[in-house]
Each structure stands twice: as structure tokens, then as C-alpha cells.
Write an enzyme that holds these catalytic residues in place. Structure first.
Site: not given
Ligand SMILES: *Cc1c(COP(=O)(O)O)cnc(C)c1O
Length: 428
Positions: A143, A238, A266
Site C-alpha cells: 500500500y 516507501d 507516520k
Molecule cells: C500509511 C502509508 C501510506 C500513506 O500514508 P498516509 O499518511 O495515510 O497518506 C503510504 N505508504 C505506506 C507504506 C503506508 O503504510
């Protein structure tokens, strides 16, 4: 009893789509109504009816120090007294960019944004601009936020072309997205053989946590580094979850790999909205106003959010932080595995550092297809049983439980005991 949560939810459903501001919060996957929370205190969440839970959601990762950590709250307070937003540069942003660079040297230049989604969307635009190519390669079950190009369903077979997994996303857009199984070098090789000269980048979670925790096999990440270089594509890590969670230098430090671009989010916001993307100077210099790739944000680098993030990183830099997280997480893993052995259950526990998933399957999980063999009905009952026993887990099989520095041995033991009781009850 969750009388207030139920009441609030009835009202919420009339005012907000599905009653929530992010879908997974609705708890549909665990066949429950959401719990409305009023407070967080260290390892605990307190709901609208006054029930206390040991929390392993940690706001989906950011709360690595526990809720309402005094140093973070103090920084937020002092920062807000100086004004909430200026729409002009502050020294804090420089401090944040330099701190990130010191911890994650591959991020030579850093741009702050407001969420992980913004970070990955911007990183893709940049990768496409830098390479002059359109296609992106991602992995089933990874994701990367809700950007159009990244909302692609897991396809079957090799190199399945993107079918949008949401209405409203044009097929013309996701036609440029290739999605293949994680940990599958052959599928990646095939995709590159076919479309190599068109692939702008490979984007992945170096340690996936959004299909439940999955560990990259042996040389998988090295292989991706090598093949992207061979074909002139960029490698995007990511690390929105893994950044500052698995170590100060993220997964790239532990696996000793230098991606071209890294996305963060995060933890670097300490519970406030922040994201970041950064990478090689040569690439980042394309970002406006230094270069032509447009990307902007009214609240980007917000002083309160950045203060909270910097204070969080400062705590994490204290000696022993990551050892402590590891020790607690190891205790949790061992405890759950002992319970499984004791009850003769074949389920799988996957853990990487302070991220853990109990998969309700007997199959070893190394990609999304494997994760999908989990008994999600069983998981729903398990989640409900744990909630009843005062443990708040992510309301989906395909998520990570996060251990924080506010947890202690006692919390972990209580969690293991709740796991034993719940699994015993489910065995019937
Ligand atoms: C949470 C998450 C996102 C998206 O971040 P948001 O702040 O919710 O937009 C993107 N990549 C990864 C791996 C994530 O866990």
C-alpha cells in the site's frame, strides 16, 4: 459496554461517509462497529465509555513513544504558542531535513509534505519526470496511499496490468501501473524484459506491513536495486511505516541498500500530519522551484507538526530505544508462538522489529497471495475476543501490530494471556 461508541457511530454515519474518515477504521473487516476513543495514555487507549485497552494500532504506526508522551506534548504546546502556520520557511524545516539526511543518507535532499500519500504521489511524478518514462512497477498487497496510479488491484499471473481498484480512477492512468507478487524475482524479471525501457520506477515497502508483515526474501531487495540500475529505472522505498520504526536509518540501513528516492510519513510527524520524500540530489533538484516538477503545499512543513516529529526522533535517538523495542517485540512474538504451540494451532507469526502479524493460516506468508489464505472470519472473532479482554488490535488481518516504547513487560504478558484465552475460546 460500548454504549457511547454505538451512539456516536449512528450519528457519524449520517454526517460522514461510513461514519469514518478513513475506511479501515469502520471495523467492517472484523464485523464490528468502530470504537470511539477519547484519550490515549502511554500504552493505553480509553474509549468514549471509559474502557481501557492496551493499544497495538498506534494510530497505524506514528505513536512509537506511546500516547501523549510528555516531551511531544510540551513541544506541541510551545510550538503552537509561537503561531500555528506561516506559509513561509522556518528553521525547524531545515532541522528536520538535516536530521532525516543524517539518519537516512540516501535522502540527500528532502521535501516535506502533509501525508504519506502526498509523499508517494510526488515521488512518482518525480521519477517519471527524471526518467521521461510512464510506467511504474509495484507489488500486490503493498500500500502506498490512495494516489490514483497506486490504487491498483492485485492481478493474477505475471505482470498483470493495472485494473483500478476504485471507481473514479481512469483505466488510462492505471494502465501505466504494473503489479506483480512480492518476493517474486521471476515476475519482476519478466516485467522488465517486456517493458524495461518504459519503467520509470519500482516502488515498494522494503518490509511490507500493509498485507500483514512480510519479510523480504534473501536477496530480493538487492535484486531490485540491481535490476532497476540495469534498466535505468529508479528504486523508490516507501518507508512511511518502516522509517524510524525498524531503525533510525529505516529498512534501507538494515538491508544496506541505497534507494534513489525514499518516502516517509507516520513517525516523522509524531502523531501530527507529516510526510516527506527525498533522494539523490540530482533527482531532487528537479523539484520546483529548483526544477520544473511542480509540487506544493499550504501547510507543508507545518511548525507544530515538525516540532512533534523532531521531538519524537530525539527520543528515538536516545541509546537503547531500538533495543528496548526489539526486546519487547521478541517477548510478544515468543509468547504468541508458545500459545500457538500449546494449543496445537498451525497459525503463523511474522515479525520484523516492532511490527508483528498473527496470520490465521498455516502457510508461510511471503506475499499477498499467501496472506489471502488466512481465515479472516476467525481473525474477526479473534479481534473481538481480544477487544473484550482489553487489547485493541488493528481491525484487519492484513495489518501490523505495533509495539511502542510505552509498552512494558506487563502489557506484553497481559496481551499474551488474552491471546491464550481468546484462541482457547475460539477452539471451542
Ligand atoms: C500509511 C502509508 C501510506 C500513506 O500514508 P498516509 O499518511 O495515510 O497518506 C503510504 N505508504 C505506506 C507504506 C503506508 O503504510
Amino acid at each position: 459496554m460500548n454504549i457511547r461508541s454505538k451512539l456516536y457511530f449512528e450519528r457519524a454515519k449520517k454526517a460522514i461517509p461510513g461514519g469514518v474518515n478513513s475506511p479501515v477504521r469502520a471495523c467492517l473487516a472484523v464485523k464490528s462497529d468502530p470504537i470511539f476513543f477519547e484519550r490515549g495514555e502511554g500504552a493505553y487507549l480509553i474509549d468514549a465509555d471509559g474502557n481501557r485497552y492496551i493499544d497495538y494500532v498506534a494510530s497505524w504506526g506514528p505513536i512509537i513513544l506511546g500516547h501523549a508522551h510528555p516531551n511531544i506534548i510540551a513541544e506541541i504546546y510551545f510550538a503552537s504558542k509561537r503561531g500555528t502556520s506561516f506559509g513561509a520557511p522556518t528553521w525547524l524545516e531545515v532541522e528536520m531535513a538535516e536530521t532525516i539526511n543524517r539518519c537516512i543518507p540516501s535522502m540527500e535532499k528532502v521535501r516535506l509534505v502533509n501525508s504519506g500519500t502526498e509523499a508517494t504521489m510526488s515521488a512518482l511524478r518525480l521519477a517519471r519526470a527524471f526518467t521521461g518514462r510512464k510506467k511504474i512497477l509495484k507489488f500486490d498487497g503493498c500500500y502506498h496511499g490512495h494516489g490514483d496510479s497506486l490504487l491498483v488491484k492485485a492481478g493474477s499471473g505475471l505482470a498483470t496490468f493495472g485494473i483500478p481498484s476504485s471507481p473514479g480512477v481512469p483505466e488510462e492512468l492505471t494502465a501505466h501501473t504494473i503489479s506483480v507478487p512480492y518476493n517474486d524475482e521471476i515476475a519482476v524479471e519478466e516485467a522488465f524484459k517486456k517493458y524495461g525501457s518504459e519503467i520509470a520506477c519500482v516502488i515498494l515497502e522494503p518490509v511490507p506491513a500493509n498485507m500483514g508483515v512480510v519479510i523480504p526474501r534473501g536477496d530480493f531487495l538487492n535484486f531490485l536495486r540491481e535490476i532497476t540500475q540495469r534498466y535505468g529505472s529508479l528504486l523508490i522505498f516507501d518507508e512511511v511505516i518502516t522509517g524510524f520504526r525498524v531503525s533510525l536509518g529505516g529498512a534501507q540501513e538494515l538491508f544496506n541498500i541505497k534507494p534513489d528516492i525514499t518516502c516517509l510519513g507516520k513517525i516523522i510527524g509524531g502523531g501530527l500530519p507529516v510526510g516527506a520524500y527525498g533522494g539523490r540530489e540530482e533527482i531532487m533538484s528537479l523539484v520546483a522551484p529548483e526544477g520544473p516538477v511542480y509540487q506544493a503545499g499550504t501547510l507543508s512543513g507545518n511548525p507544530i507538526a515538525v516540532s512533534a516529529g523532531l521531538a519524537t526522533i530525539k527520543e528515538l535517538m536516545k541509546p537503547g530505544s531500538y533495543d528496548r523495542l526489539e526486546a519487547l517485540s521478541q517477548l510478544l512474538e515468543d509468547g504468541i508462538k508458545n500459545v500457538l504451540a500449546e494449543l496445537g494451532l498451525p497459525y503463523r507469526v511474522t515479525r520484523f522489529k516492532s511490527m508483528l502479524t498473527l496470520f490465521f493460516t498455516s502457510k508461510e506468508v511471503s506475499n499477498f497471495q499467501d496472506a489471502l489464505t488466512s481465515d479472516t472470519d476467525k481473525f474477526a472473532l479473534f479481534w473481538q475476543g481480544m477487544l473484550k479482554r482489553g487489547v485493541y488490535l488493528p481491525p484487519s488481518q492484513f495489518e501490523a501490530w505495533f509495539v511502542s516504547l510505552a509498552h512494558n513487560e506487563d502489557h506484553i504478558e497481559k496481551t499474551i494471556e488474552a491471546t491464550r484465552e481468546t484462541l482457547l475460546e475460539l477452539k471451542g
